[in-house]
Design an enzyme around this catalytic site. Sequence first.
Site, PDB file in Angstrom:
ATOM      1  N   GLY A   9       0.829  -1.223   0.000  1.00 50.22           N
ATOM      2  CA  GLY A   9       0.000   0.000   0.000  1.00 50.22           C
ATOM      3  C   GLY A   9       0.851   1.255   0.000  1.00 50.22           C
ATOM      4  O   GLY A   9       0.417   2.308   0.487  1.00 50.22           O
ATOM      5  N   ASP A  14      -1.205   6.526   3.750  1.00 43.43           N
ATOM      6  CA  ASP A  14      -0.335   6.150   4.866  1.00 43.43           C
ATOM      7  C   ASP A  14       1.017   5.640   4.376  1.00 43.43           C
ATOM      8  O   ASP A  14       2.048   5.881   5.016  1.00 43.43           O
ATOM      9  CB  ASP A  14      -0.999   5.043   5.708  1.00 43.43           C
ATOM     10  CG  ASP A  14      -2.198   5.551   6.470  1.00 43.43           C
ATOM     11  OD1 ASP A  14      -2.587   6.724   6.272  1.00 43.43           O
ATOM     12  OD2 ASP A  14      -2.754   4.779   7.268  1.00 43.43           O
ATOM     13  N   LEU A  58      -2.022  -8.278  -3.346  1.00 47.19           N
ATOM     14  CA  LEU A  58      -2.565  -9.051  -2.219  1.00 47.19           C
ATOM     15  C   LEU A  58      -3.449 -10.200  -2.679  1.00 47.19           C
ATOM     16  O   LEU A  58      -3.769 -11.092  -1.897  1.00 47.19           O
ATOM     17  CB  LEU A  58      -3.393  -8.145  -1.309  1.00 47.19           C
ATOM     18  CG  LEU A  58      -2.655  -7.163  -0.410  1.00 47.19           C
ATOM     19  CD1 LEU A  58      -3.646  -6.434   0.473  1.00 47.19           C
ATOM     20  CD2 LEU A  58      -1.621  -7.865   0.448  1.00 47.19           C
ATOM     21  N   ALA A  80      -1.905  -2.180   2.537  1.00 50.68           N
ATOM     22  CA  ALA A  80      -2.746  -2.319   1.342  1.00 50.68           C
ATOM     23  C   ALA A  80      -4.125  -2.847   1.719  1.00 50.68           C
ATOM     24  O   ALA A  80      -4.247  -3.745   2.553  1.00 50.68           O
ATOM     25  CB  ALA A  80      -2.084  -3.252   0.332  1.00 50.68           C
ATOM     26  N   SER A 124      -8.635  -1.278  12.020  1.00 46.10           N
ATOM     27  CA  SER A 124      -9.427  -0.049  11.882  1.00 46.10           C
ATOM     28  C   SER A 124     -10.474   0.105  12.980  1.00 46.10           C
ATOM     29  O   SER A 124     -11.085  -0.878  13.433  1.00 46.10           O
ATOM     30  CB  SER A 124     -10.144  -0.089  10.526  1.00 46.10           C
ATOM     31  OG  SER A 124     -11.150   0.880  10.475  1.00 46.10           O
ATOM     32  N   GLU A 126     -13.281   1.086  12.381  1.00 45.05           N
ATOM     33  CA  GLU A 126     -14.547   0.616  11.785  1.00 45.05           C
ATOM     34  C   GLU A 126     -14.948  -0.739  12.379  1.00 45.05           C
ATOM     35  O   GLU A 126     -16.104  -1.141  12.278  1.00 45.05           O
ATOM     36  CB  GLU A 126     -14.411   0.485  10.269  1.00 45.05           C
ATOM     37  CG  GLU A 126     -14.559   1.779   9.511  1.00 45.05           C
ATOM     38  CD  GLU A 126     -15.985   2.318   9.510  1.00 45.05           C
ATOM     39  OE1 GLU A 126     -16.893   1.588   9.101  1.00 45.05           O
ATOM     40  OE2 GLU A 126     -16.179   3.467   9.928  1.00 45.05           O
ATOM     41  N   TYR A 148     -16.547  -3.829   4.664  1.00 48.03           N
ATOM     42  CA  TYR A 148     -15.173  -3.403   4.963  1.00 48.03           C
ATOM     43  C   TYR A 148     -14.833  -3.684   6.435  1.00 48.03           C
ATOM     44  O   TYR A 148     -13.783  -4.262   6.747  1.00 48.03           O
ATOM     45  CB  TYR A 148     -15.013  -1.906   4.655  1.00 48.03           C
ATOM     46  CG  TYR A 148     -13.728  -1.313   5.197  1.00 48.03           C
ATOM     47  CD1 TYR A 148     -12.539  -1.427   4.492  1.00 48.03           C
ATOM     48  CD2 TYR A 148     -13.705  -0.644   6.430  1.00 48.03           C
ATOM     49  CE1 TYR A 148     -11.347  -0.887   4.994  1.00 48.03           C
ATOM     50  CE2 TYR A 148     -12.525  -0.101   6.935  1.00 48.03           C
ATOM     51  CZ  TYR A 148     -11.356  -0.221   6.219  1.00 48.03           C
ATOM     52  OH  TYR A 148     -10.193   0.301   6.725  1.00 48.03           O
TER      53      TYR A 148
END
Length: 338
Positions: A9, A14, A58, A80, A124, A126, A148
Amino acid sequence: MQRTALVTGITGQDGSYLAEVLLEQGYRVVGMSRRSSTITNERIAHLAGKIELVQGDLLDQASLVEALKETRPAEVYNLAAQSFVPTSWNQPVLTGEFTALGVTRILEAIRQVDPTIRFYQASSSEMFGKVTESPQHEGTAFHPRSPYGVAKVYGHLLTVNYRESYDLYAASGICFNHESPRRGLEFVTRKVTDGAVRVKLGLAKDLRLGNLDAQRDWGFAGDYVRAMWLMLQQDQPGDYVIATGQAHSVRELCEVAFGRLGLDYRDHVTVDPALIRPAEVDHLLGDATRARTELGWEPKVGFEQLVTMMVDADLARLGGGRRADDPVLASSMYSRAP
Ligand code: NAP
Ligand code: G4F
């Protein structure tokens, strides 16, 4: 001896900030990026010649094994992912492949090539979703609200499992939202700072948003990548909440961003029901006590400073290098907005 870090990523927000921190620390930095027909290196263009790139995806186990064999890292930072929440409802299977199973692929590649590699997983906030307590800490229960979030829970728990099953040095940062002038334009902070500047410059009439009452604990990405590096420098691996401990609403974000440009957001922002999510995460607020006490980590940039920095960067990009407090900007020359 110079240590090598492999960052998946690297082309993301980031990845670009982490590469800067690792270079400052004297690492050889190798970024993993996937092949595409157009160049996606905008965020790392300034690092050309300072970092190396290796191709990998990935979705492709063999490419991960090969990337590790070729570059021989001491540390792998797995940043990523398919990271945009609304896309995860449109492409739930692909999100699971990247964001969940991608973690298994890279951990398996590490086991196969060199189990002494230290591993960082980008978990995360989330995962907390429909929160059961506030603020959220490392022990708070997960209740993700999107494909997600569910995929991130899988990646997080798999990281814990590989630490416990195989004694790998595998750590997770449960990062709350972090933003910067390099943030993707689809995320709400950047959408608002870019949109406010467009309105100010007469390039757009209004800005359409979804839920203005959602609250997030927003920090600066440059602060959060320091925590990622610190997590891999400890005697023992662990999981750490990374957050500022302050929550603000999307409405407050609009107030600060438009206010920086001398505008009232209520004159320009409209709510578009199509942008309301099927299941919303209403309020996130992190408790980063563990990171503060064990890693010595503190955020340096506060909410207003962050939004101001982003507005000014968008203004410089779209408005010929002016800052929002430039007196000329307030004059008629730049006041073409309706
Ligand atoms: P980002 O800007 O969206 O970057 C995502 C990166 O993942 C890009 O470099 C992208 O490459 C790469 N990628 C996507 N699918 C891939 C695949 N199949 N193979 C290889 N690379 C792939 O995300 P970010 O904001 O930097 O976030 C970094 C990580 O932290 C993500 O895992 C995200 O879910 C997580 N996270 C972010 C936040 C936040 O607030 N920013 C908070 C918590 C967790 P391309 O350039 O090729 O698309
Ligand atoms: O900026 P957002 O899209 O970020 P979200 O969904 O919180 O996810 C980000 O942070 C996570 C950490 O908690 C990361 F894991 C994830 O990868 C990503 O970086 O939306 C923030 C809030 C939401 O409540 C959303 O409903 O803003 C609200 N919102 C209101 N109008 C909007 C909009 N979000 C977007 N993207 N666009 C809007 O027009």
